[in-house]
Design a protein around this motif. Sequence first.
Motif, PDB file in Angstrom:
ATOM      1  N   GLU A   2       0.748  -1.257   0.054  1.00  0.00           N
ATOM      2  CA  GLU A   2       0.192   0.057  -0.117  1.00  0.00           C
ATOM      3  C   GLU A   2       0.897   1.291  -0.068  1.00  0.00           C
ATOM      4  OE1 GLU A   2      -2.539  -0.520   3.367  1.00  0.00           O
ATOM      5  OE2 GLU A   2      -3.784  -1.912   2.523  1.00  0.00           O
ATOM      6  N   SER A   3       0.393   2.478  -0.513  1.00  0.00           N
ATOM      7  CA  SER A   3       1.202   3.590  -0.605  1.00  0.00           C
ATOM      8  C   SER A   3       0.044   4.870  -1.095  1.00  0.00           C
ATOM      9  CB  SER A   3       2.101   3.521  -1.807  1.00  0.00           C
ATOM     10  OG  SER A   3       2.567   4.831  -1.949  1.00  0.00           O
ATOM     11  N   PRO A   4       0.228   5.750  -0.352  1.00  0.00           N
ATOM     12  CA  PRO A   4      -0.931   6.903  -0.626  1.00  0.00           C
ATOM     13  C   PRO A   4      -0.675   7.300  -2.120  1.00  0.00           C
ATOM     14  CG  PRO A   4       0.772   7.591   0.808  1.00  0.00           C
ATOM     15  CD  PRO A   4       0.888   6.312   0.863  1.00  0.00           C
ATOM     16  N   ASN A   5       0.542   7.164  -2.786  1.00  0.00           N
ATOM     17  CA  ASN A   5       0.573   7.742  -4.023  1.00  0.00           C
ATOM     18  C   ASN A   5       0.028   6.900  -5.081  1.00  0.00           C
ATOM     19  OD1 ASN A   5       2.410   9.754  -2.828  1.00  0.00           O
ATOM     20  ND2 ASN A   5       4.089   8.233  -3.129  1.00  0.00           N
ATOM     21  N   CYS A   6      -0.464   5.618  -4.716  1.00  0.00           N
ATOM     22  CA  CYS A   6      -0.820   4.625  -5.529  1.00  0.00           C
ATOM     23  C   CYS A   6      -2.612   4.533  -5.869  1.00  0.00           C
ATOM     24  CB  CYS A   6      -0.495   3.197  -5.407  1.00  0.00           C
ATOM     25  SG  CYS A   6       1.170   2.938  -5.315  1.00  0.00           S
ATOM     26  N   GLY A   7      -2.697   4.321  -6.915  1.00  0.00           N
ATOM     27  CA  GLY A   7      -4.417   4.219  -7.252  1.00  0.00           C
ATOM     28  C   GLY A   7      -4.613   3.029  -7.621  1.00  0.00           C
ATOM     29  N   PRO A  29       6.350   2.215 -14.375  1.00  0.00           N
ATOM     30  CA  PRO A  29       6.264   3.147 -13.310  1.00  0.00           C
ATOM     31  C   PRO A  29       5.455   2.396 -12.010  1.00  0.00           C
ATOM     32  CG  PRO A  29       4.854   3.746 -15.307  1.00  0.00           C
ATOM     33  CD  PRO A  29       5.579   2.300 -15.630  1.00  0.00           C
ATOM     34  N   ILE A  30       6.184   1.823 -11.383  1.00  0.00           N
ATOM     35  CA  ILE A  30       5.367   1.094 -10.402  1.00  0.00           C
ATOM     36  C   ILE A  30       6.132   1.605  -8.950  1.00  0.00           C
ATOM     37  CG2 ILE A  30       4.594  -0.818 -11.585  1.00  0.00           C
ATOM     38  CD1 ILE A  30       6.831  -2.585 -10.338  1.00  0.00           C
ATOM     39  N   GLU A  31       5.275   1.597  -7.651  1.00  0.00           N
ATOM     40  CA  GLU A  31       5.946   2.181  -6.784  1.00  0.00           C
ATOM     41  C   GLU A  31       6.235   0.719  -5.621  1.00  0.00           C
ATOM     42  OE1 GLU A  31       5.656   5.348  -5.187  1.00  0.00           O
ATOM     43  OE2 GLU A  31       4.891   5.844  -6.877  1.00  0.00           O
ATOM     44  N   GLN A  32       5.512  -0.275  -5.706  1.00  0.00           N
ATOM     45  CA  GLN A  32       6.006  -1.198  -4.780  1.00  0.00           C
ATOM     46  C   GLN A  32       5.689  -2.720  -5.393  1.00  0.00           C
ATOM     47  OE1 GLN A  32       6.800  -0.595  -1.758  1.00  0.00           O
ATOM     48  NE2 GLN A  32       6.474   1.538  -1.577  1.00  0.00           N
ATOM     49  N   VAL A  33       6.452  -3.697  -5.038  1.00  0.00           N
ATOM     50  CA  VAL A  33       6.541  -4.826  -5.874  1.00  0.00           C
ATOM     51  C   VAL A  33       6.817  -5.996  -4.788  1.00  0.00           C
ATOM     52  CG1 VAL A  33       8.554  -4.862  -6.711  1.00  0.00           C
ATOM     53  CG2 VAL A  33       7.043  -6.206  -7.930  1.00  0.00           C
ATOM     54  N   PHE A  34       6.271  -7.312  -4.854  1.00  0.00           N
ATOM     55  CA  PHE A  34       6.402  -8.312  -3.769  1.00  0.00           C
ATOM     56  C   PHE A  34       6.232  -9.552  -4.774  1.00  0.00           C
ATOM     57  CE2 PHE A  34       5.539 -11.480  -0.898  1.00  0.00           C
ATOM     58  CZ  PHE A  34       6.388 -11.525   0.023  1.00  0.00           C
ATOM     59  N   CYS A  35       7.003 -10.656  -4.490  1.00  0.00           N
ATOM     60  CA  CYS A  35       6.639 -11.983  -4.860  1.00  0.00           C
ATOM     61  C   CYS A  35       7.235 -13.080  -4.047  1.00  0.00           C
ATOM     62  CB  CYS A  35       7.309 -12.032  -6.350  1.00  0.00           C
ATOM     63  SG  CYS A  35       7.234 -13.694  -7.302  1.00  0.00           S
ATOM     64  N   VAL A  36       6.484 -13.907  -3.669  1.00  0.00           N
ATOM     65  CA  VAL A  36       6.738 -14.954  -3.089  1.00  0.00           C
ATOM     66  C   VAL A  36       6.368 -16.570  -3.769  1.00  0.00           C
ATOM     67  CG1 VAL A  36       4.684 -15.086  -1.626  1.00  0.00           C
ATOM     68  CG2 VAL A  36       6.688 -16.107  -0.742  1.00  0.00           C
ATOM     69  N   HIS A  37       7.440 -17.259  -3.613  1.00  0.00           N
ATOM     70  CA  HIS A  37       7.212 -18.775  -4.320  1.00  0.00           C
ATOM     71  C   HIS A  37       7.449 -19.725  -3.148  1.00  0.00           C
ATOM     72  CE1 HIS A  37       6.845 -21.865  -7.318  1.00  0.00           C
ATOM     73  NE2 HIS A  37       6.984 -21.091  -8.152  1.00  0.00           N
ATOM     74  N   ARG A  38       6.531 -20.669  -3.162  1.00  0.00           N
ATOM     75  CA  ARG A  38       6.475 -21.818  -2.277  1.00  0.00           C
ATOM     76  C   ARG A  38       7.369 -23.014  -2.652  1.00  0.00           C
ATOM     77  NH1 ARG A  38       2.156 -23.800   0.979  1.00  0.00           N
ATOM     78  NH2 ARG A  38       3.420 -25.357   1.378  1.00  0.00           N
ATOM     79  N   VAL A  39       7.983 -23.765  -1.783  1.00  0.00           N
ATOM     80  CA  VAL A  39       8.508 -24.784  -2.024  1.00  0.00           C
ATOM     81  C   VAL A  39       8.200 -25.780  -1.021  1.00  0.00           C
ATOM     82  CG1 VAL A  39      10.812 -23.702  -2.775  1.00  0.00           C
ATOM     83  CG2 VAL A  39      10.572 -24.238  -0.255  1.00  0.00           C
ATOM     84  N   GLY A  40       8.421 -26.883  -1.253  1.00  0.00           N
ATOM     85  CA  GLY A  40       7.850 -28.407  -0.356  1.00  0.00           C
ATOM     86  C   GLY A  40       6.766 -28.770  -1.076  1.00  0.00           C
TER      87      GLY A  40
END
Length: 143
Positions: free
Chosen positions: A20-25, A71-82
């Motif tokens: 989340e960011s106040p700059n983002c819509g 032109p992105i503000e925040q980014v995240f990625c998670v990948h499972r193992v197991g």
Amino acid sequence: MTFKISDKVIVPQDWRSDLESPNCGAFATFEGWVRNNNDGFDVTCLEYQAYEVLAHKEGERILTQAKKDFPIEQVFCVHRVGLLEIGEIAVFVGVSSKHRDEAFRACRFIIDEVKYRVPIWKKEFYSNGDSGWVNCEACADQN
């Protein structure tokens, strides 16, 4: 900006506040779920393995590239193992930006690159008792 490999259940709500960011819509996500079939086989579960040190480095490179190219503000990625059961989330990507188009495009870019470049391997287990490793580069080509 973070790329993670995890052996824990992925709960998308856990990561939303970090994006989340106040700059983002706009906020776009992708969730890859374990499905019960592939190429005519009934799948009972999956196992993911990763070369974790390299996977993390390459994942971070992909997220850095996404921030440079879109032109992105925040980014995240998670990948499972197991071992993952049918319906569980195998991969989660989240992107926030000022506008929806760049959030959607960046999200698509990230998941495609992760499937193609990150050293994570998938083994499927079938209802007939067989199992097999899946060529994940081929998965990335199936847009």
